[in-house]
Scaffold this motif. Structure first.
Motif, PDB file in Angstrom:
ATOM      1  N   PRO A 450      -3.226 -11.253  -6.415  1.00 40.02           N
ATOM      2  CA  PRO A 450      -1.913 -11.073  -5.408  1.00 40.02           C
ATOM      3  C   PRO A 450      -1.482 -10.065  -5.603  1.00 40.02           C
ATOM      4  CG  PRO A 450      -2.084 -12.942  -7.458  1.00 40.02           C
ATOM      5  CD  PRO A 450      -3.337 -12.153  -7.555  1.00 40.02           C
ATOM      6  N   GLY A 451      -1.262  -9.427  -4.273  1.00 35.92           N
ATOM      7  CA  GLY A 451      -0.570  -8.003  -3.906  1.00 35.92           C
ATOM      8  C   GLY A 451      -1.661  -6.891  -3.622  1.00 35.92           C
ATOM      9  N   SER A 452      -2.938  -7.239  -3.700  1.00 37.54           N
ATOM     10  CA  SER A 452      -3.860  -6.302  -3.150  1.00 37.54           C
ATOM     11  C   SER A 452      -4.614  -6.743  -1.978  1.00 37.54           C
ATOM     12  CB  SER A 452      -4.817  -6.248  -4.400  1.00 37.54           C
ATOM     13  OG  SER A 452      -6.027  -5.545  -4.015  1.00 37.54           O
ATOM     14  N   ALA A 453      -4.761  -5.919  -0.993  1.00 39.66           N
ATOM     15  CA  ALA A 453      -5.436  -5.867   0.136  1.00 39.66           C
ATOM     16  C   ALA A 453      -7.216  -6.018  -0.210  1.00 39.66           C
ATOM     17  CB  ALA A 453      -5.221  -5.095   1.124  1.00 39.66           C
ATOM     18  N   THR A 454      -7.504  -6.078  -1.578  1.00 40.40           N
ATOM     19  CA  THR A 454      -8.709  -5.915  -1.945  1.00 40.40           C
ATOM     20  C   THR A 454      -9.605  -5.081  -1.655  1.00 40.40           C
ATOM     21  OG1 THR A 454      -9.759  -7.497  -0.668  1.00 40.40           O
ATOM     22  CG2 THR A 454      -8.431  -8.517  -2.447  1.00 40.40           C
ATOM     23  N   LEU A 455     -10.644  -5.368  -0.762  1.00 42.66           N
ATOM     24  CA  LEU A 455     -11.702  -4.218  -0.538  1.00 42.66           C
ATOM     25  C   LEU A 455     -11.972  -3.838   0.991  1.00 42.66           C
ATOM     26  CD1 LEU A 455     -14.130  -6.296  -3.083  1.00 42.66           C
ATOM     27  CD2 LEU A 455     -13.114  -3.838  -3.441  1.00 42.66           C
ATOM     28  N   PRO A 456     -12.786  -2.735   1.258  1.00 44.19           N
ATOM     29  CA  PRO A 456     -12.975  -2.482   2.676  1.00 44.19           C
ATOM     30  C   PRO A 456     -13.671  -3.636   3.450  1.00 44.19           C
ATOM     31  CG  PRO A 456     -14.355  -0.991   1.194  1.00 44.19           C
ATOM     32  CD  PRO A 456     -13.413  -1.763   0.363  1.00 44.19           C
ATOM     33  N   PHE A 457     -13.658  -3.708   4.890  1.00 45.54           N
ATOM     34  CA  PHE A 457     -14.230  -4.537   5.652  1.00 45.54           C
ATOM     35  C   PHE A 457     -15.471  -3.780   5.856  1.00 45.54           C
ATOM     36  CE2 PHE A 457     -15.514  -6.189   9.754  1.00 45.54           C
ATOM     37  CZ  PHE A 457     -15.550  -7.541   9.554  1.00 45.54           C
ATOM     38  N   PRO A 462     -13.296   3.889   2.539  1.00 42.99           N
ATOM     39  CA  PRO A 462     -12.011   4.351   2.265  1.00 42.99           C
ATOM     40  C   PRO A 462     -12.328   5.523   1.141  1.00 42.99           C
ATOM     41  CG  PRO A 462     -12.152   2.369   1.193  1.00 42.99           C
ATOM     42  CD  PRO A 462     -13.619   2.513   1.785  1.00 42.99           C
ATOM     43  N   ALA A 463     -11.220   6.432   1.014  1.00 45.89           N
ATOM     44  CA  ALA A 463     -11.384   7.233  -0.325  1.00 45.89           C
ATOM     45  C   ALA A 463      -9.711   7.521  -0.635  1.00 45.89           C
ATOM     46  CB  ALA A 463     -11.787   8.725   0.257  1.00 45.89           C
ATOM     47  N   VAL A 481      -7.320   7.571   2.771  1.00 39.02           N
ATOM     48  CA  VAL A 481      -7.937   8.052   3.788  1.00 39.02           C
ATOM     49  C   VAL A 481      -9.012   7.395   4.170  1.00 39.02           C
ATOM     50  CG1 VAL A 481      -7.141  10.472   3.114  1.00 39.02           C
ATOM     51  CG2 VAL A 481      -9.263   9.877   2.498  1.00 39.02           C
ATOM     52  N   PHE A 482      -9.659   7.447   5.339  1.00 36.49           N
ATOM     53  CA  PHE A 482     -10.926   7.051   5.492  1.00 36.49           C
ATOM     54  C   PHE A 482     -12.048   8.077   5.942  1.00 36.49           C
ATOM     55  CE2 PHE A 482      -7.949   3.593   6.267  1.00 36.49           C
ATOM     56  CZ  PHE A 482      -8.662   2.509   5.572  1.00 36.49           C
ATOM     57  N   LYS A 483     -13.147   7.839   5.462  1.00 38.98           N
ATOM     58  CA  LYS A 483     -14.087   9.006   5.660  1.00 38.98           C
ATOM     59  C   LYS A 483     -14.786   9.177   7.023  1.00 38.98           C
ATOM     60  CE  LYS A 483     -16.470  10.009   1.678  1.00 38.98           C
ATOM     61  NZ  LYS A 483     -16.990   9.853   0.262  1.00 38.98           N
ATOM     62  N   ASP A 523     -11.477  -2.602 -11.071  1.00 38.97           N
ATOM     63  CA  ASP A 523     -12.551  -3.366 -10.287  1.00 38.97           C
ATOM     64  C   ASP A 523     -12.747  -2.970  -8.797  1.00 38.97           C
ATOM     65  OD1 ASP A 523     -12.689  -5.198 -12.519  1.00 38.97           O
ATOM     66  OD2 ASP A 523     -10.776  -6.316 -11.874  1.00 38.97           O
ATOM     67  N   GLY A 524     -11.976  -1.662  -8.596  1.00 41.09           N
ATOM     68  CA  GLY A 524     -12.430  -1.153  -7.082  1.00 41.09           C
ATOM     69  C   GLY A 524     -11.330  -1.650  -6.086  1.00 41.09           C
ATOM     70  N   TYR A 525     -10.497  -2.541  -6.541  1.00 43.26           N
ATOM     71  CA  TYR A 525      -9.646  -3.200  -5.766  1.00 43.26           C
ATOM     72  C   TYR A 525      -8.665  -2.152  -5.293  1.00 43.26           C
ATOM     73  CZ  TYR A 525     -11.232  -8.060  -5.815  1.00 43.26           C
ATOM     74  OH  TYR A 525     -11.921  -9.106  -5.619  1.00 43.26           O
ATOM     75  N   TYR A 526      -7.996  -2.157  -3.898  1.00 39.75           N
ATOM     76  CA  TYR A 526      -6.911  -1.147  -3.276  1.00 39.75           C
ATOM     77  C   TYR A 526      -5.898  -2.013  -3.316  1.00 39.75           C
ATOM     78  CZ  TYR A 526     -10.998   1.747  -2.167  1.00 39.75           C
ATOM     79  OH  TYR A 526     -12.086   2.638  -2.102  1.00 39.75           O
TER      80      TYR A 526
END
Ligand code: PRX
Length: 664
Positions: A450-457, A462-463, A481-483, A523-526
């Motif tokens: 809850p509250g995390s947009a989790t991981l990249p599509f 991302p970085a 940012v996005f690479k 866990d790598g979650y954003y």
């Protein structure tokens, strides 16, 4: 790296094959430069390909996929008694007719068309008709003021404007045509030659003696197939009004549509031709016209819609966003239509006629996938569980949220109460500039927090950067940012390439800079922590403090103003303004009302500050910069101000604390 590039090209190349290209792309799927220290910034996707967006989302579905009789939209009016629906075949027919109207009005490929409309099917028809003839639509949210509309029309030189007589949002009547006329008169010369007006209410032209209101026909909704058993009721709820009319400029939608033919060859455009310009707030205060192009935007919105909402042909999907915002472009119009989906298009508000309206609509159309904003969830949560539980919501399978960080409390209520603990929540992070979802879970794939947009599509890289531009690994907090580019990344700030480069690529060369702060957990979650520039997010709508300050500054009594963001339990953030008055002016309740109205008039009601306080002086550094960090603390009544050594005059602080306005 090379392998990644091959995978990227393979992935999108395969998806591109599902769509129609008059000619395929030659060369690379994507060419770009993100590093302005090396060369000019550019992003090009599928160069050499020609296509048409409208053909892909309508003709392809009707002719190739045989979805002509499938419902494209259930239209739900402001009042529950007012509803309609339109199939893919009917939508195509209406779009072709209106595209012919556009051509008859002299609109051709590359021309700019402004759209200022309520949430009605004609709005979708207008957008797709622009896309069909290769014109670039610039939609202005119908809650914006005449000034905001005028500024946007002038900035991208729209020669045609499409609007409606008026509409209701809840019990509030919005005189859209009147606002439109005011906008067109604001700046002497305006580029708009014609204005096409949808008769959504029972409007008559001002001073029109030829027809009396009482024997008027019901508002003609040419493209809508009102459900037969509801025709009578629908007639009754439409409103009678008189609207200003300029015979030289204004034409009725239903009159120009009467004569229009149903055959319309699409304009074949390059994949990199512009599809639309949509304005978003910029930190300098002047809105930025974000330009999106056809090919990449089609692929990306179609694919994210399909995977993030696990789209199934039997779905009834509902995105509550207004088409005037990017979510309404990508996930109410283009993404769902590209998949042949059935959607709900809702004109009203979640609290009218009562606070169960959302859940009532979900049961009425058996909505399976529901996409809304945290501000709506927080608003409805205030009324408790009962208004939700009055309705079954059994049809729901997936819930989505977008627009701002969702606080875990609201997330849990959405999950436990609205979704009955059955429906995963897709917290989708993205921006007007990104065109589509960037960080998002996938249903039944991504464990949720809850509250995390989790991981990249897929294919999003991302970085998180430190202040000095270093890429941070593992658990970290910094600038998001996005690479690498993704197909629907914006291509330009309309009219200012320099602004495009400086807004998104200058701070950290080699990266697309989002302007958001972000944390990455173990866990790598954003986790988005909010804006790190002078922007604020009110009810999911971005505003710049500079934009609001310049609206207030125009008042004669104001010498100086500083606006800061303040937390708000429903809107997420609200505006708290400090004003210094010119000599001879008094700070009264009337003045506060005038200042709030000034912002409403210049920008629109969403930007009106909640709090305005008098400031004999503002806290400034020795070089004269306003210290907004301190003002934010004062607004929150937080006495721990941190380091104030750069402040020119510390004594201003006490007076500011003393004059604080009580906040909620
Ligand atoms: O700050 C982020 C926030 O909204 C900003 C983008 O606003 P706009 O261009 O108006 O587009 C809104 C709809 C896509 C972002 O920079 N934002 C958007 N979605 C989320 C979010 N913040 C946290 N979580 C989200 N899911």
């Amino acid at each position: 790296m090379f392998l990644l590039l091959i995978l990227y090209t393979e992935f999108w190349g395969k998806i591109a094959k599902e769509f129609y290209w008059k000619t395929p792309y030659t060369g690379n799927f994507m060419d770009y430069n993100f590093d302005l220290t090396r060369a000019k910034i550019y992003i090009r996707c599928m160069q050499g390909a020609t296509t048409n967006m409208c053909y892909n989302v309508l003709d392809r579905n009707v002719n190739e996929k045989k979805l002509g009789d499938k419902i494209a939209f259930y239209w739900e009016g402001n009042k529950p008694e007012d509803y309609a629906r339109i199939t893919y075949k009917e939508l195509l027919q209406q779009v072709c007719k209106f595209a012919n109207v556009l051509r008859a009005q002299g609109i051709k490929k590359g021309d700019h068309v402004a759209i200022y409309m309520p949430m009605i099917i004609e709005l979708i028809v207008a957008m797709l008709a622009c896309a069909r003839v290769g014109a670039v639509h610039s939609i202005v949210f119908a809650g914006f003021s005449a000034e905001a509309l005028s500024e946007r029309i002038l900035d991208c030189s729209c020669s045609l404007l499409i609007t409606a007589d008026g509409f209701y949002r809840g019990d509030k009547f919005i005189k859209l045509k009147e606002i439109t006329d005011e906008a067109l008169k604001l700046h002497g010369e305006n580029p708009v030659k014609k204005c096409i007006v949808v008769k959504h209410l029972k409007a008559t032209k001002e001073n029109d003696k030829t027809s009396t209101q009482s024997n008027l026909p019901p508002a003609k909704r040419a493209c809508l197939k009102l459900q037969d058993n509801h025709n009578e009721k629908a007639k009754n709820v439409l409103h009678k009004t008189q609207i200003p009319w300029n015979e030289e400029v204004d034409v009725w939608w239903h009159e120009v549509m009467k004569e229009a033919g149903e055959e319309c060859e699409p304009e074949w455009c390059s994949a990199e031709d512009p599809l639309f310009i949509l304005y978003t707030s910029g930190s300098t205060g002047k809105p930025k016209g974000v330009k999106h192009t056809i090919g990449g935007y089609l692929l990306y919105t179609a694919t994210t819609f399909k995977y993030v909402f696990d789209y199934q042909p039997s779905d009834v999907y509902w995105c509550t966003a207004d088409v005037g915002w990017i979510t309404g472009h990508s996930y109410l119009t283009y993404g769902p239509l590209a998949n042949g989906a059935t959607s709900v298009l809702f004109e009203g508000v979640p609290t009218y006629p009562d606070v169960s309206r959302f859940w009532e609509i979900i049961d009425k159309y058996l909505v399976t996938k529901f996409y809304t904003a945290p501000t709506a969830i927080r608003l409805l949560m205030k009324y408790g569980d009962e208004p939700v539980k009055r309705f079954s919501r059994k049809s729901l399978k997936i819930l989505g949220t977008v627009g701002e960080p969702i606080n875990p409390e609201a997330w849990l209520w959405y999950y436990n109460v609205v979704g009955d603990r059955r429906c995963p929540i897709m917290d989708t992070y993205w921006q007007t500039e990104t065109g589509g979802h960037m960080l998002t879970p996938l249903p039944a794939v991504t464990p949720l927090k809850p509250g995390s947009a989790t991981l990249p599509f897929f294919s999003v890289v991302p970085a998180i950067l430190s202040e000095s531009g270093e890429e941070l690994e593992g658990e970290a907090e910094g600038y998001l940012v996005f690479k690498k580019p993704w197909p629907s990344i914006m291509r330009e700030v309309y009219g200012s390439y320099e602004r495009f480069e400086s807004s998104y690529f200058k701070r950290f060369p080699g990266y697309f800079v989002t302007g958001d702060g972000c944390k990455r957990d173990k866990d790598g979650y954003y986790w988005i922590t909010g804006r790190i520039d002078d922007m604020l997010n009110i009810s999911g709508h971005l505003l710049s403090t500079a934009e609001v300050e310049s609206a207030i500054m125009e008042h004669l009594a104001v010498a100086e103003v500083a606006a800061v963001s303040h937390p708000h339990p429903v809107k997420g953030e609200s505006l708290y303004c400090f004003v210094t008055l010119k000599d001879g002016h008094e700070f009264t309740d009337e003045l506060v009302t005038e200042l709030k109205n000034q912002v409403r008039k210049k920008i629109g009601p969403i930007a009106a500050p909640d709090y305005i306080q008098i400031a004999a002086q503002l806290p400034k550094t020795r070089s004269g910069k306003i210290m907004r960090r301190l003002l934010r603390k004062i607004a929150r009544n937080e006495r721990d101000l941190g380091n104030t050594s750069t402040l020119a005059d510390e004594s201003v602080l006490e007076a500011l604390f003393k004059n604080r306005v009580e906040t909620i």
